[in-house]
Design an enzyme around this catalytic site. Structure first.
Site, PDB file in Angstrom:
ATOM      1  N   ASP A 172       0.819  -1.226   0.000  1.00  0.00           N
ATOM      2  CA  ASP A 172       0.000   0.000   0.000  1.00  0.00           C
ATOM      3  C   ASP A 172       0.852   1.275   0.000  1.00  0.00           C
ATOM      4  O   ASP A 172       0.322   2.370   0.127  1.00  0.00           O
ATOM      5  CB  ASP A 172      -0.980  -0.006   1.178  1.00  0.00           C
ATOM      6  CG  ASP A 172      -0.286  -0.133   2.528  1.00  0.00           C
ATOM      7  OD1 ASP A 172       0.918   0.172   2.619  1.00  0.00           O
ATOM      8  OD2 ASP A 172      -0.961  -0.513   3.502  1.00  0.00           O
ATOM      9  N   TYR A 264      11.025   4.421   1.049  1.00  0.00           N
ATOM     10  CA  TYR A 264      11.936   3.391   1.571  1.00  0.00           C
ATOM     11  C   TYR A 264      13.339   3.497   0.970  1.00  0.00           C
ATOM     12  O   TYR A 264      14.284   2.913   1.507  1.00  0.00           O
ATOM     13  CB  TYR A 264      11.364   1.984   1.337  1.00  0.00           C
ATOM     14  CG  TYR A 264      10.273   1.625   2.327  1.00  0.00           C
ATOM     15  CD1 TYR A 264      10.573   0.967   3.518  1.00  0.00           C
ATOM     16  CD2 TYR A 264       8.955   1.973   2.098  1.00  0.00           C
ATOM     17  CE1 TYR A 264       9.590   0.659   4.438  1.00  0.00           C
ATOM     18  CE2 TYR A 264       7.953   1.672   3.011  1.00  0.00           C
ATOM     19  CZ  TYR A 264       8.278   1.009   4.186  1.00  0.00           C
ATOM     20  OH  TYR A 264       7.297   0.708   5.104  1.00  0.00           O
TER      21      TYR A 264
END
Ligand code: NAD
Ligand code: G6P
Ligand code: MN
Length: 443
Positions: A172, A264
């Site tokens: 997500d 990330y």
């Protein structure tokens, strides 16, 4: 097409399950169900969520059967969809993953760096065993899998279940970031269709198209981020750590003159700076255990005590985690061919990356499965760093499936958050000790 469907939530005791159940209730007209089951291997934890679910379904969805169980047969028999969100070893093992890495001066994170590697070697056997059980009782069920570390899990499920296109590994994060860009731009939610390339938790947005006009907002978002952003996290339903991840994107767009990063990437592109900011005695696992997990289970307890639900049947305030997986199930059930960003095998999508790599790209989805859009060749920097990351992920899966210490060592040395052979050996010693009973034996 069926007119009603059956869904099993695997990892019924997950802290995300209550909101997911509310989502299923809120969309019952668009996506009618005749049965919802919860499956978990932790009886006590799941019962807390299960009792809440019973009350919720009694009140808002009496026409749909609801049950929770530890029996794979009862849970998986004749289901249309399995929504998977298990955490092998729980948040306690996540804490170890993160703290062991930090002890050795490496990024301590759930899915990235050596912590992600450790979690991967626990998650692969657990996820694959469950999918084997699902296939025993429901040959054609769609397995929509959130369980992390999704990149490594996707590489493993591709190999253990070759050709089983009804297993879809999802994340997500891209949709969450697109929603944040919509907020930055002052656009209504759902206005943008993004193009994206990379591996899971390791990729870049390349265009942010307006769904109606085709206008590309990406340059505008880069300019906003370059100037720096400041948000009250609560105003957009985030906690401070997730907000900090979004704020860090400003550094990345200042250093790199194209695209927009998955947040990330901070762990791989700035490992030294990020490690310095991490507390080796109090990691994200501690934040989650003291924060969201406590809140969710306190809410369940309160509902049990008072019999009063925290919900009025509407979709308002529900988070993207539940709506994303439900939207995907709807797209499959009703053959809508909507677009999502998914992990899928690279067969010429990005021709200068390895064939078969589980790339994350824009795809269409319908009742026949995923159909990715071709992306085209990518520039040298991205090719280099992605091939390196893929080699790490592939070796991590090899290590797990073959029980190979040598491949585990090679995997960790390739990980940009480790790099060094002596450090990789020390990490492996500590992780093997901590993961007894979870990891396959490495020889
Ligand atoms: P959690 O620990 O709260 O819940 C996980 C549940 O899975 C627990 O109830 C646990 O008992 C159960 N479980 C563990 N191993 C099992 C097994 N072998 N069989 C059956 N049940 C098992 O964890 P959480 O924080 O809710 O997260 C759940 C998972 O979803 C994690 O893997 C997390 O990383 C993942 N997640 C992924 C994304 C994504 O973008 N892909 C987003 C959110 C969460
Ligand atoms: C994002 C990521 C997930 C991750 C989640 C929760 O949604 O895409 O992969 O599991 O964040 O992270 P947290 O640290 O809050 O557990
Ligand atoms: Mn994710």
């Amino acid at each position: 097409m069926k007119d009603k469907f059956s869904v099993c939530i695997v990892g019924g005791g997950s802290r995300y399950t209550p909101d997911l159940l509310k989502e299923l209730v809120a969309v019952k007209k668009e996506f009618p169900l005749y049965r919802v089951s919860l499956y978990d291997n932790d009886e006590e934890r799941q019962a807390k969520v299960g009792e809440y679910g019973k009350l919720l379904f009694e009140q808002f969805y009496p026409e749909c059967e609801f049950l929770y169980t530890l029996s794979p047969e009862e849970a998986f028999k004749d289901i249309d969809f399995a929504f998977m969100q298990i955490r092998a070893g729980g948040l306690k093992m996540r804490e170890k993953d993160e703290k062991i890495a930090l002890k050795h001066g490496c990024i301590g994170q759930e899915t990235c760096g050596p912590g992600g590697f450790a979690y991967g070697l626990r998650s692969i056997p657990a996820v694959c065993d469950i999918i084997k059980d699902i296939r025993k009782y429901s040959k054609e069920a769609w397995v929509l899998n959130y369980s992390n570390p999704a990149a490594i899990v996707a590489e493993a499920t591709k190999r253990v279940f070759p050709g089983d296109y009804r297993i879809i590994n999802i994340c997500d994060q891209p949709i969450g970031q697109v929603m944040f860009y919509e907020i930055l731009l002052g656009l209504p939610a759902g206005s943008i269709e993004a193009t994206y390339f990379g591996l899971n938790h390791f990729g870049w947005f390349t265009h942010l198209y307006d769904k109606k006009t085709g206008k590309d907002y990406l340059p505008e978002v880069r300019e906003i981020l370059k100037k720096g952003i400041d948000f009250d996290p609560e105003s957009i339903g985030l906690d401070q750590s997730h907000m900090n991840d979004l704020i860090f994107m400003s550094n990345i767009v200042r250093d790199y003159d194209e695209y927009l990063p998955n947040t990330y990437l901070q762990y791989y592109l700035y490992p030294n700076r990020i490690v310095k900011g991490m507390n080796p005695d109090y990691t994200r696992a501690n934040e989650v255990m003291d924060g969201n997990e406590k809140e969710v289970f306190a809410m369940l307890e309160e509902v049990k005590k008072t019999g009063k639900l925290d919900f009025d049947g509407s979709k308002e305030l529900l988070d993207v985690h539940g709506s994303y997986i439900t939207d995907l199930a709807k797209a499959i059930a009703y053959n809508t061919h909507e677009t999502f960003i998914f992990m899928t095998e690279n067969h010429g999508i990005i021709p200068n990356l390895t064939e078969g790599m589980m790339v994350e790209v824009l795809s269409r989805v319908g009742s026949s499965g995923i159909e990715p859009f071709n992306y085209g060749e990518i520039p040298t920097f991205y090719k280099g760093i992605l091939e390196n990351q893929f080699a790490y992920e592939k070796l991590a899966v090899d290590a797990c499936l073959e029980g190979s210490y040598q491949k585990a060592l090679m995997a960790l040395v390739l990980n940009r958050c480790v790099n060094d052979t002596d450090k990789a050996k020390e990490l492996l010693d500590d992780y093997m000790e901590a993961n007894k009973g979870y990891w396959p034996e490495l020889r």
